[in-house]
Design a protein around this motif. Sequence first.
Motif, PDB file in Angstrom:
ATOM      1  N   LEU A  27      -5.803  10.242  20.639  1.00 37.25           N
ATOM      2  CA  LEU A  27      -4.417  10.691  20.541  1.00 37.25           C
ATOM      3  C   LEU A  27      -4.361  12.160  20.133  1.00 37.25           C
ATOM      4  O   LEU A  27      -5.044  12.563  19.187  1.00 37.25           O
ATOM      5  CB  LEU A  27      -3.644   9.856  19.510  1.00 37.25           C
ATOM      6  N   PRO A  28      -3.565  12.954  20.829  1.00 37.04           N
ATOM      7  CA  PRO A  28      -3.369  14.344  20.401  1.00 37.04           C
ATOM      8  C   PRO A  28      -2.719  14.381  19.018  1.00 37.04           C
ATOM      9  O   PRO A  28      -2.039  13.434  18.611  1.00 37.04           O
ATOM     10  CB  PRO A  28      -2.424  14.916  21.463  1.00 37.04           C
ATOM     11  N   ALA A  29      -2.929  15.467  18.306  1.00 36.10           N
ATOM     12  CA  ALA A  29      -2.415  15.578  16.939  1.00 36.10           C
ATOM     13  C   ALA A  29      -0.899  15.413  16.890  1.00 36.10           C
ATOM     14  O   ALA A  29      -0.361  14.765  15.990  1.00 36.10           O
ATOM     15  CB  ALA A  29      -2.822  16.927  16.349  1.00 36.10           C
ATOM     16  N   GLU A  30      -0.195  15.996  17.885  1.00 35.43           N
ATOM     17  CA  GLU A  30       1.269  15.899  17.889  1.00 35.43           C
ATOM     18  C   GLU A  30       1.724  14.447  18.017  1.00 35.43           C
ATOM     19  O   GLU A  30       2.660  14.011  17.338  1.00 35.43           O
ATOM     20  CB  GLU A  30       1.858  16.728  19.042  1.00 35.43           C
ATOM     21  N   LEU A  31       1.049  13.694  18.891  1.00 34.62           N
ATOM     22  CA  LEU A  31       1.416  12.294  19.086  1.00 34.62           C
ATOM     23  C   LEU A  31       1.049  11.459  17.861  1.00 34.62           C
ATOM     24  O   LEU A  31       1.792  10.553  17.462  1.00 34.62           O
ATOM     25  CB  LEU A  31       0.721  11.739  20.333  1.00 34.62           C
ATOM     26  N   ALA A  32      -0.092  11.779  17.250  1.00 32.73           N
ATOM     27  CA  ALA A  32      -0.506  11.055  16.048  1.00 32.73           C
ATOM     28  C   ALA A  32       0.507  11.254  14.921  1.00 32.73           C
ATOM     29  O   ALA A  32       0.839  10.310  14.192  1.00 32.73           O
ATOM     30  CB  ALA A  32      -1.886  11.525  15.604  1.00 32.73           C
ATOM     31  N   LEU A  33       1.022  12.468  14.794  1.00 33.60           N
ATOM     32  CA  LEU A  33       2.036  12.739  13.770  1.00 33.60           C
ATOM     33  C   LEU A  33       3.319  11.966  14.050  1.00 33.60           C
ATOM     34  O   LEU A  33       3.981  11.484  13.127  1.00 33.60           O
ATOM     35  CB  LEU A  33       2.323  14.243  13.707  1.00 33.60           C
ATOM     36  N   GLN A  34       3.664  11.826  15.328  1.00 39.64           N
ATOM     37  CA  GLN A  34       4.850  11.049  15.685  1.00 39.64           C
ATOM     38  C   GLN A  34       4.663   9.575  15.344  1.00 39.64           C
ATOM     39  O   GLN A  34       5.592   8.911  14.880  1.00 39.64           O
ATOM     40  CB  GLN A  34       5.156  11.209  17.174  1.00 39.64           C
ATOM     41  N   VAL A  35       3.449   9.071  15.572  1.00 44.12           N
ATOM     42  CA  VAL A  35       3.155   7.672  15.236  1.00 44.12           C
ATOM     43  C   VAL A  35       3.342   7.438  13.740  1.00 44.12           C
ATOM     44  O   VAL A  35       3.969   6.454  13.318  1.00 44.12           O
ATOM     45  CB  VAL A  35       1.720   7.306  15.667  1.00 44.12           C
ATOM     46  N   LEU A  36       2.815   8.351  12.931  1.00 41.70           N
ATOM     47  CA  LEU A  36       2.971   8.215  11.479  1.00 41.70           C
ATOM     48  C   LEU A  36       4.434   8.321  11.070  1.00 41.70           C
ATOM     49  O   LEU A  36       4.883   7.630  10.150  1.00 41.70           O
ATOM     50  CB  LEU A  36       2.149   9.290  10.758  1.00 41.70           C
ATOM     51  N   ASP A  37       5.167   9.178  11.766  1.00 43.08           N
ATOM     52  CA  ASP A  37       6.586   9.344  11.445  1.00 43.08           C
ATOM     53  C   ASP A  37       7.366   8.076  11.779  1.00 43.08           C
ATOM     54  O   ASP A  37       8.202   7.621  10.992  1.00 43.08           O
ATOM     55  CB  ASP A  37       7.150  10.537  12.210  1.00 43.08           C
ATOM     56  N   PHE A  38       7.091   7.484  12.938  1.00 41.03           N
ATOM     57  CA  PHE A  38       7.770   6.245  13.322  1.00 41.03           C
ATOM     58  C   PHE A  38       7.428   5.107  12.357  1.00 41.03           C
ATOM     59  O   PHE A  38       8.256   4.249  12.069  1.00 41.03           O
ATOM     60  CB  PHE A  38       7.391   5.842  14.750  1.00 41.03           C
ATOM     61  N   ALA A  39       6.186   5.106  11.882  1.00 46.76           N
ATOM     62  CA  ALA A  39       5.749   4.060  10.953  1.00 46.76           C
ATOM     63  C   ALA A  39       6.167   4.357   9.515  1.00 46.76           C
ATOM     64  O   ALA A  39       5.914   3.544   8.624  1.00 46.76           O
ATOM     65  CB  ALA A  39       4.233   3.907  11.020  1.00 46.76           C
ATOM     66  N   HIS A  67       0.850  -1.195   0.000  1.00 50.54           N
ATOM     67  CA  HIS A  67       0.000   0.000   0.000  1.00 50.54           C
ATOM     68  C   HIS A  67       0.882   1.240   0.000  1.00 50.54           C
ATOM     69  O   HIS A  67       1.741   1.403   0.865  1.00 50.54           O
ATOM     70  CB  HIS A  67      -0.908   0.011   1.225  1.00 50.54           C
ATOM     71  N   VAL A  68       0.679   2.097  -0.981  1.00 48.91           N
ATOM     72  CA  VAL A  68       1.406   3.364  -1.059  1.00 48.91           C
ATOM     73  C   VAL A  68       0.443   4.470  -0.634  1.00 48.91           C
ATOM     74  O   VAL A  68      -0.527   4.751  -1.338  1.00 48.91           O
ATOM     75  CB  VAL A  68       1.928   3.623  -2.484  1.00 48.91           C
ATOM     76  N   PRO A  69       0.663   5.096   0.512  1.00 44.02           N
ATOM     77  CA  PRO A  69      -0.300   6.083   1.031  1.00 44.02           C
ATOM     78  C   PRO A  69      -0.416   7.317   0.140  1.00 44.02           C
ATOM     79  O   PRO A  69       0.552   7.751  -0.484  1.00 44.02           O
ATOM     80  CB  PRO A  69       0.280   6.463   2.401  1.00 44.02           C
ATOM     81  N   SER A  70      -1.611   7.863   0.106  1.00 44.09           N
ATOM     82  CA  SER A  70      -1.859   9.129  -0.578  1.00 44.09           C
ATOM     83  C   SER A  70      -2.109  10.208   0.468  1.00 44.09           C
ATOM     84  O   SER A  70      -2.144   9.934   1.670  1.00 44.09           O
ATOM     85  CB  SER A  70      -3.080   9.006  -1.497  1.00 44.09           C
ATOM     86  N   LYS A  71      -2.300  11.441   0.012  1.00 46.91           N
ATOM     87  CA  LYS A  71      -2.603  12.529   0.939  1.00 46.91           C
ATOM     88  C   LYS A  71      -3.884  12.241   1.720  1.00 46.91           C
ATOM     89  O   LYS A  71      -3.976  12.494   2.920  1.00 46.91           O
ATOM     90  CB  LYS A  71      -2.755  13.840   0.166  1.00 46.91           C
ATOM     91  N   THR A  72      -4.874  11.705   1.020  1.00 50.32           N
ATOM     92  CA  THR A  72      -6.151  11.403   1.663  1.00 50.32           C
ATOM     93  C   THR A  72      -5.995  10.312   2.710  1.00 50.32           C
ATOM     94  O   THR A  72      -6.619  10.369   3.779  1.00 50.32           O
ATOM     95  CB  THR A  72      -7.184  10.972   0.609  1.00 50.32           C
ATOM     96  N   ASP A  73      -5.157   9.320   2.425  1.00 46.89           N
ATOM     97  CA  ASP A  73      -4.932   8.235   3.386  1.00 46.89           C
ATOM     98  C   ASP A  73      -4.353   8.771   4.685  1.00 46.89           C
ATOM     99  O   ASP A  73      -4.776   8.383   5.783  1.00 46.89           O
ATOM    100  CB  ASP A  73      -3.979   7.192   2.795  1.00 46.89           C
ATOM    101  N   VAL A  74      -3.373   9.649   4.575  1.00 41.75           N
ATOM    102  CA  VAL A  74      -2.730  10.201   5.767  1.00 41.75           C
ATOM    103  C   VAL A  74      -3.730  11.001   6.593  1.00 41.75           C
ATOM    104  O   VAL A  74      -3.787  10.878   7.823  1.00 41.75           O
ATOM    105  CB  VAL A  74      -1.523  11.071   5.371  1.00 41.75           C
ATOM    106  N   SER A  75      -4.549  11.799   5.920  1.00 39.55           N
ATOM    107  CA  SER A  75      -5.569  12.579   6.632  1.00 39.55           C
ATOM    108  C   SER A  75      -6.558  11.663   7.341  1.00 39.55           C
ATOM    109  O   SER A  75      -6.953  11.918   8.488  1.00 39.55           O
ATOM    110  CB  SER A  75      -6.311  13.494   5.653  1.00 39.55           C
ATOM    111  N   SER A  76      -6.946  10.583   6.674  1.00 43.08           N
ATOM    112  CA  SER A  76      -7.902   9.639   7.266  1.00 43.08           C
ATOM    113  C   SER A  76      -7.318   8.969   8.505  1.00 43.08           C
ATOM    114  O   SER A  76      -8.012   8.786   9.517  1.00 43.08           O
ATOM    115  CB  SER A  76      -8.302   8.578   6.237  1.00 43.08           C
ATOM    116  N   VAL A  77      -6.040   8.606   8.438  1.00 47.20           N
ATOM    117  CA  VAL A  77      -5.393   7.963   9.584  1.00 47.20           C
ATOM    118  C   VAL A  77      -5.281   8.936  10.752  1.00 47.20           C
ATOM    119  O   VAL A  77      -5.500   8.561  11.915  1.00 47.20           O
ATOM    120  CB  VAL A  77      -4.003   7.424   9.185  1.00 47.20           C
ATOM    121  N   LEU A  78      -4.967  10.187  10.462  1.00 45.70           N
ATOM    122  CA  LEU A  78      -4.881  11.191  11.529  1.00 45.70           C
ATOM    123  C   LEU A  78      -6.233  11.381  12.215  1.00 45.70           C
ATOM    124  O   LEU A  78      -6.314  11.506  13.441  1.00 45.70           O
ATOM    125  CB  LEU A  78      -4.388  12.520  10.958  1.00 45.70           C
ATOM    126  N   ILE A  79      -7.295  11.391  11.415  1.00 45.52           N
ATOM    127  CA  ILE A  79      -8.642  11.523  11.988  1.00 45.52           C
ATOM    128  C   ILE A  79      -8.972  10.309  12.849  1.00 45.52           C
ATOM    129  O   ILE A  79      -9.525  10.431  13.955  1.00 45.52           O
ATOM    130  CB  ILE A  79      -9.682  11.693  10.861  1.00 45.52           C
TER     131      ILE A  79
END
Length: 207
Positions: free
Chosen positions: A165-177, A146-158
């Motif tokens: 999860l606070p937005a800052e922590l959610a962004l860190q999770v995506l960064d680690f992944a 799976h190659v994420p798109s802009k929409t995918d990232v927004s959906s995961v953050l939501i």
Amino acid sequence: MDPLFRLAAHPQIYFSRMWRFPEYGSWLDVKEIALTAYLCLNMFYVKAELWDDYSRRKKLEDMKRRNQPSPPEEMFDYRLTSSYQHMLVESTGSGRWNYDCAKHPHREFFGVPRGMYTSDLAWAKRHKFGYVTPSDLANTMFKGTHVPSKTDVSSVLILLGKRGLPAELALQVLDFADYRPYGRLPIRDDPLHPDNSEELAKYLRYC
């Protein structure tokens, strides 16, 4: 055009050689890839029944009224045509050489990572074009990836936000992944989708 004229006039630059030999990553690649993508997408854009649901239904209804044989609705898709698939592989695929700078902007638009397709195999795979989906043409290491798109990232953050999860922590999770969007299209794998119209217009102007 002015930079091209300057290059052509420079006594130490063999511009004609650069232009003529595509195997060395010449300017010919820049021209041919961009022109092919421009013509292909514009021609399909005119055939709205191949990408717009309403136009597709109207086309099929018209064919039925005329008692013409009509294919299944899901087959009315420009992405299943041999011309689109050949263009996609040629404009984004990796070759035997590393001289593929001309393909970088096209990979960025289509959201195709380097190595997903192999352009050298375009002719070897030509019997498959139009009979399979673009994902079936991907190299083995990308099968099922799976190659994420802009929409995918927004959906995961939501989704993570709904989990508390606070937005800052959610962004860190995506960064680690290493979950990062690839490509410019909000709706990936469908450049003619209405939601991609703004990016499509930018891309066609570039071409």
